[in-house]
Motif scaffolding. Sequence first.
Motif, mmCIF file in Angstrom:
data_model
loop_
_atom_site.group_PDB
_atom_site.id
_atom_site.type_symbol
_atom_site.label_atom_id
_atom_site.label_comp_id
_atom_site.label_asym_id
_atom_site.label_seq_id
_atom_site.Cartn_x
_atom_site.Cartn_y
_atom_site.Cartn_z
ATOM 1 N N GLU A 20 -28.537 86.671 2.403
ATOM 2 C CA GLU A 20 -29.443 87.716 2.870
ATOM 3 C C GLU A 20 -28.684 88.879 3.506
ATOM 4 O O GLU A 20 -29.144 90.012 3.489
ATOM 5 N N GLN A 21 -27.501 88.595 4.062
ATOM 6 C CA GLN A 21 -26.676 89.647 4.660
ATOM 7 C C GLN A 21 -25.786 90.340 3.631
ATOM 8 O O GLN A 21 -25.027 91.237 3.969
ATOM 9 N N GLY A 22 -25.869 89.899 2.379
ATOM 10 C CA GLY A 22 -25.060 90.491 1.330
ATOM 11 C C GLY A 22 -23.628 89.987 1.296
ATOM 12 O O GLY A 22 -22.763 90.582 0.659
ATOM 13 N N LEU A 23 -23.357 88.890 1.992
ATOM 14 C CA LEU A 23 -21.998 88.349 2.047
ATOM 15 C C LEU A 23 -21.741 87.298 0.972
ATOM 16 O O LEU A 23 -20.606 86.863 0.800
ATOM 17 N N LEU A 24 -22.781 86.886 0.250
ATOM 18 C CA LEU A 24 -22.651 85.973 -0.889
ATOM 19 C C LEU A 24 -23.381 86.590 -2.073
ATOM 20 O O LEU A 24 -24.451 87.179 -1.904
ATOM 21 N N GLU A 25 -22.814 86.424 -3.246
ATOM 22 C CA GLU A 25 -23.448 86.992 -4.436
ATOM 23 C C GLU A 25 -24.561 86.111 -4.981
ATOM 24 O O GLU A 25 -25.536 86.602 -5.521
ATOM 25 N N ASP A 26 -24.399 84.805 -4.879
ATOM 26 C CA ASP A 26 -25.387 83.878 -5.419
ATOM 27 C C ASP A 26 -26.012 83.074 -4.295
ATOM 28 O O ASP A 26 -25.331 82.631 -3.379
ATOM 29 N N ASP A 27 -27.298 82.878 -4.418
ATOM 30 C CA ASP A 27 -28.028 82.061 -3.456
ATOM 31 C C ASP A 27 -28.283 80.693 -4.067
ATOM 32 O O ASP A 27 -28.768 80.587 -5.187
ATOM 33 N N GLU A 28 -27.912 79.657 -3.347
ATOM 34 C CA GLU A 28 -28.225 78.296 -3.799
ATOM 35 C C GLU A 28 -29.538 77.882 -3.161
ATOM 36 O O GLU A 28 -29.750 78.070 -1.968
ATOM 37 N N GLU A 29 -30.409 77.330 -3.956
ATOM 38 C CA GLU A 29 -31.700 76.884 -3.440
ATOM 39 C C GLU A 29 -31.507 75.671 -2.534
ATOM 40 O O GLU A 29 -30.605 74.871 -2.712
ATOM 41 N N GLY A 30 -32.368 75.531 -1.599
ATOM 42 C CA GLY A 30 -32.363 74.398 -0.698
ATOM 43 C C GLY A 30 -33.417 74.600 0.373
ATOM 44 O O GLY A 30 -33.904 75.710 0.580
ATOM 45 N N GLU A 31 -33.765 73.540 1.048
ATOM 46 C CA GLU A 31 -34.792 73.620 2.079
ATOM 47 C C GLU A 31 -34.279 74.165 3.399
ATOM 48 O O GLU A 31 -35.046 74.638 4.215
ATOM 49 N N GLY A 32 -32.988 74.053 3.627
ATOM 50 C CA GLY A 32 -32.452 74.474 4.919
ATOM 51 C C GLY A 32 -33.083 73.665 6.039
ATOM 52 O O GLY A 32 -33.348 72.466 5.891
#
Length: 179
Positions: free
Chosen positions: A30-42
């Motif tokens: 969300e901060q733009g520090l990763l290109e891909d988001d991995e799904e998960g419940e957190g």
Amino acid sequence: MGILTDFLRASDTALVVKAMDEEYRQNLFEQGLLEDDEEGEGLRAVDKTDATGMHELGVFPELIAAIKGVPVADDLVKSDVVWPYGPQPDLDEPTDGEGPESPWTSGPWVTQFDVDVRDALASVRDEDVAAVAARWGDTDVMREFGATADVLRDIVARLASFAKEAEAEGEQLYCWVCL
């Protein structure tokens, strides 16, 4: 904004670590520090309750002391950091891979309480909530905060209920703190 504090309950540390890893990756995305988001419940994967103020120096140990009817001591509330994991860097000396985005520097942090802490909270009977809240409120630490008896009773009742649920399910209690 202040310091955010929640108590979590989970069946084991691995679940909490997985939830925190997912939550952290989502925040970096969300901060733009990763290109891909991995799904998960957190953190949605674990039950939690608001524990605002429990991070303040002495507040939570004073509550446990009031429950147990003992003087507060340094070793009354035992806990271990479970997230972030790995060796804690020397925050005074920058190290490779540890920058301002490191959770060691900026949080959040999660500690696991010793089972005695969960059991102490769970031991508070409904009819004892007011007496525990009164003893807790009568400490020097709590008088500084000026919390009313009603507020303290609500906190004691909520945390005791949360701990009883954890105890009944064989779960541990954790404390999540974020700046």
